[in-house]
Design a protein around this motif. Structure first.
Motif, PDB file in Angstrom:
ATOM      1  N   MET A  11      -0.390  45.789  87.716  1.00  0.00           N
ATOM      2  CA  MET A  11      -0.154  44.530  86.953  1.00  0.00           C
ATOM      3  C   MET A  11       1.257  44.463  86.659  1.00  0.00           C
ATOM      4  SD  MET A  11      -0.007  43.251  83.688  1.00  0.00           S
ATOM      5  CE  MET A  11      -0.287  44.730  82.907  1.00  0.00           C
ATOM      6  N   LEU A  12       1.739  45.605  86.372  1.00  0.00           N
ATOM      7  CA  LEU A  12       3.204  45.574  85.960  1.00  0.00           C
ATOM      8  C   LEU A  12       4.067  45.260  87.209  1.00  0.00           C
ATOM      9  CD1 LEU A  12       3.366  48.430  83.352  1.00  0.00           C
ATOM     10  CD2 LEU A  12       2.922  46.160  82.744  1.00  0.00           C
ATOM     11  N   GLN A  13       3.616  45.709  88.281  1.00  0.00           N
ATOM     12  CA  GLN A  13       4.354  45.384  89.435  1.00  0.00           C
ATOM     13  C   GLN A  13       3.992  43.930  90.109  1.00  0.00           C
ATOM     14  OE1 GLN A  13       3.188  48.600  91.888  1.00  0.00           O
ATOM     15  NE2 GLN A  13       4.870  49.986  90.756  1.00  0.00           N
ATOM     16  N   GLY A  14       3.064  43.471  89.245  1.00  0.00           N
ATOM     17  CA  GLY A  14       2.910  41.801  89.645  1.00  0.00           C
ATOM     18  C   GLY A  14       2.110  41.875  90.682  1.00  0.00           C
ATOM     19  N   VAL A  26       3.348  36.018  84.016  1.00  0.00           N
ATOM     20  CA  VAL A  26       4.700  36.792  84.034  1.00  0.00           C
ATOM     21  C   VAL A  26       5.730  35.655  83.778  1.00  0.00           C
ATOM     22  CG1 VAL A  26       6.082  38.049  85.661  1.00  0.00           C
ATOM     23  CG2 VAL A  26       3.663  38.629  85.491  1.00  0.00           C
ATOM     24  N   ASN A  33      11.269  38.166  76.574  1.00  0.00           N
ATOM     25  CA  ASN A  33      11.954  38.139  77.747  1.00  0.00           C
ATOM     26  C   ASN A  33      13.697  38.247  77.267  1.00  0.00           C
ATOM     27  OD1 ASN A  33      10.072  37.921  79.544  1.00  0.00           O
ATOM     28  ND2 ASN A  33      10.212  35.692  80.074  1.00  0.00           N
ATOM     29  N   HIS A  39      10.555  44.110  81.723  1.00  0.00           N
ATOM     30  CA  HIS A  39       9.779  42.956  81.944  1.00  0.00           C
ATOM     31  C   HIS A  39       8.787  43.126  83.014  1.00  0.00           C
ATOM     32  CE1 HIS A  39      12.535  41.711  78.852  1.00  0.00           C
ATOM     33  NE2 HIS A  39      13.689  41.912  79.793  1.00  0.00           N
ATOM     34  N   PHE A  40       7.455  42.403  82.739  1.00  0.00           N
ATOM     35  CA  PHE A  40       6.591  42.559  83.768  1.00  0.00           C
ATOM     36  C   PHE A  40       7.226  41.910  85.188  1.00  0.00           C
ATOM     37  CE2 PHE A  40       3.152  41.249  80.278  1.00  0.00           C
ATOM     38  CZ  PHE A  40       3.149  42.627  80.050  1.00  0.00           C
ATOM     39  N   GLY A  41       6.789  42.864  85.952  1.00  0.00           N
ATOM     40  CA  GLY A  41       7.004  42.211  87.485  1.00  0.00           C
ATOM     41  C   GLY A  41       8.384  43.065  88.035  1.00  0.00           C
ATOM     42  N   GLU A  44       8.786  49.718  88.636  1.00  0.00           N
ATOM     43  CA  GLU A  44       8.655  50.714  87.561  1.00  0.00           C
ATOM     44  C   GLU A  44       9.838  51.627  87.350  1.00  0.00           C
ATOM     45  OE1 GLU A  44       5.265  53.448  87.767  1.00  0.00           O
ATOM     46  OE2 GLU A  44       5.998  54.622  86.195  1.00  0.00           O
ATOM     47  N   PRO A 203       5.211  42.968  76.946  1.00  0.00           N
ATOM     48  CA  PRO A 203       6.166  43.521  78.134  1.00  0.00           C
ATOM     49  C   PRO A 203       6.726  44.706  77.450  1.00  0.00           C
ATOM     50  CG  PRO A 203       6.678  41.384  77.861  1.00  0.00           C
ATOM     51  CD  PRO A 203       5.992  41.558  76.764  1.00  0.00           C
ATOM     52  N   THR A 204       6.596  46.112  77.983  1.00  0.00           N
ATOM     53  CA  THR A 204       5.840  46.598  78.871  1.00  0.00           C
ATOM     54  C   THR A 204       5.323  48.091  78.093  1.00  0.00           C
ATOM     55  OG1 THR A 204       7.050  45.293  80.348  1.00  0.00           O
ATOM     56  CG2 THR A 204       5.909  47.488  81.232  1.00  0.00           C
TER      57      THR A 204
END
Ligand code: MYA
Length: 445
Positions: A11-14, A26, A33, A39-41, A44, A203-204
């Motif tokens: 999910m965090l990697q979108g 996201v 932000n 941040h999301f996306g 890692e 996030p995150t």
């Protein structure tokens, strides 16, 4: 837990979207932000380090952030019983509720003092917003100092907790102002990293835990709809299946369990430190901090005979050690704290008495092959099994634990059931790859 971690990672990697009422697209986090957090996306992180470099004190903002008109900042003196009561009342009516709004945390005034006045606390970090005209407290956020180890780095950090805005002032973007103000207060004391937990996804996270519950007072828990009787069971059978012994096993003299005493503090601090090396993230406690977190929350009452049956007035924390009767060495300890919840809208019961597992440690973990042979699991089942008995005798309705530390070794066999609450762990201004097992903090909002 492994599965949760994998899902979170994707999910965090979108790669996948997530559902749930707390999920946002996201990029939709207007406030987060702008903050020094991953941040999301984003990929890692592969290495550890700050997001934003620390600033020299003269470059920091010296004035408080502006508040909407009619409101003013105040730092709360929790040693003043009236101010402590003001915070207690704000939280009692407005703090965290579950998704169905059936239960709301009801931290006691003693708990707040215990959690927010550890050694070296700063009154400036207990930040409130008052209505200018009548001085009523309508919002609060608090931080306490701590030394946090994240993998190999020791961070001079703070732990942020008790963020609360009066129900009538919600969704007005006041939370970001409180967070920025407590950040400013931390920065002014040279602190640029923080640890915080929340039941909502932001996030995150660096780790994700699920709440597990060991039901003790079945009929009450059924009555308040905390649990329901499974279709293939009766209430009587459910009560029988969940019955715990009346006396802790290790309290027998040949095993040597007893309440923690002041003289044990150095040994317990050393055992804690050694045990916590097993995990990627842990709070470092000085002896003074161990004394505070494990002993001071027990109230001022004298040590009572059979204390495992009779809690002290205002007791917040329960701490037990096992002293080897031959060598007089402390070989194990465990602790739990009391955090009741208001039962919203139930006519028969208005309080759910919940115990939360805090820290524990055992020398067995350092024996060769203890994990593979199941010896560690067995020992933890003995220790936490006795914690359940003590909690039951002290009239707790339920005993809660998270999927962290070594809890996964015993929660199933000790008959904990998975709840729907999650607890996300966050670090402010610190990047680190996802952590598999993190440690509990004093509080679990
Ligand atoms: S977790 C417990 C939080 N408290 C409660 O859940 C009590 C009941 N709820 C409330 O009182 C309010 O709903 C709160 C939000 C106050 C939660 N952590 O003012 P808004 C973001 C962080 O319009 P409100 C605990 O205490 C949200 O995503 N951020 O919203 C740990 C949005 O930002 P963005 C949160 O509902 C706290 C923005 O706020 C949280 O009126 C750690 C909306 O603001 C949350 N739990 O108020 C705080 N909930 O648009 C961070 C919502 O970007 C500390 N939001 O999504 C960071 C470290 C600081 C120190 C650093 C030192 C170096």
């Amino acid at each position: 837990l492994a599965l949760q971690q994998m899902k979170l990672k994707e999910m965090l990697q979108g790669k996948t979207g997530i559902g749930g009422k707390n999920a946002k697209d996201v990029g939709a986090h207007k406030f987060w932000n702008t903050q020094p957090v991953p941040h999301f996306g984003e990929e890692e992180p592969t290495t550890d380090g700050w997001v934003e470099a620390p600033k020299p004190i003269e470059e920091l903002r010296q004035d408080p952030y502006p508040l909407p008109k009619d409101f003013e900042w105040a730092s709360v003196d929790l040693s003043n019983p009236n101010q402590l009561k003001e915070v207690y009342e704000l939280l009692s009516a407005n703090y965290v509720e579950d998704d169905q709004a059936a239960f709301r945390f009801q931290y006691s005034a003693e708990f707040l003092k215990w959690a927010l006045q550890p050694p070296g606390y700063h009154p400036e970090w207990h930040v409130a917003v008052r209505v200018a005209s009548n001085k009523k407290i309508v919002a609060f956020i608090a931080a306490v100092p701590l030394q946090l180890r994240v993998r190999d780095n020791i961070l001079n950090a703070s732990e942020v907790n008790f963020l609360c805005i009066h129900k009538k002032l919600r969704s007005k973007r006041l939370a970001p102002v409180l967070i920025k103000e407590v950040t400013r207060q931390c920065n002014l004391k040279g602190v640029f990293q923080a640890l915080y937990t929340a039941g909502v996804l932001l996030p995150t996270p660096v780790s994700t835990c699920r709440y597990y519950h060991r039901c003790l007072n079945i009929s009450k828990l059924v009555n308040i709809h905390f649990v329901s009787v499974p279709q293939n069971q009766t209430l009587a059978r459910m009560i029988r299946l969940n019955k715990v012994p009346e006396k802790p096993r290790l309290i027998e003299p040949q095993y040597g369990m007893r309440e923690l005493e002041d003289k044990d503090v150095p040994e317990v601090a050393a055992l804690y430190e050694r045990y916590m090396k097993r995990f990627g993230m842990a709070i470092h406690f000085t002896e003074e901090e161990v004394r505070h977190h494990f002993l001071s929350g027990r109230g001022n009452g004298p040590s009572v005979k059979d204390s495992w049956k009779t809690p002290r007035e205002g007791q917040v924390v329960w701490s037990y050690v096992v002293e080897n009767p031959r060598t007089h060495k402390i070989t194990d300890f465990f602790s739990f704290y009391s955090l009741p919840s208001t039962v919203i809208g139930n006519t028969k019961h208005n309080i759910l008495n919940a115990a939360y597992l805090m820290y524990y440690a055992t020398e067995v973990a350092f024996e060769d092959g203890a994990e593979e042979s199941g010896r560690l699991k067995k020992r933890l089942e003995e220790l936490i099994g006795d914690a359940l008995v003590i909690a039951d005798q002290s009239k707790f309705d339920v005993f809660n634990a998270l999927t962290l530390m070594d809890n996964n070794l015993f929660i199933t066999d000790l008959k904990f059931g998975g709840g729907d609450g999650m607890l996300y762990y966050y670090l402010y201004n610190w990047r680190t790859p996802l952590l598999a097992g993190v440690t509990a903090t004093g509080d679990a909002p």
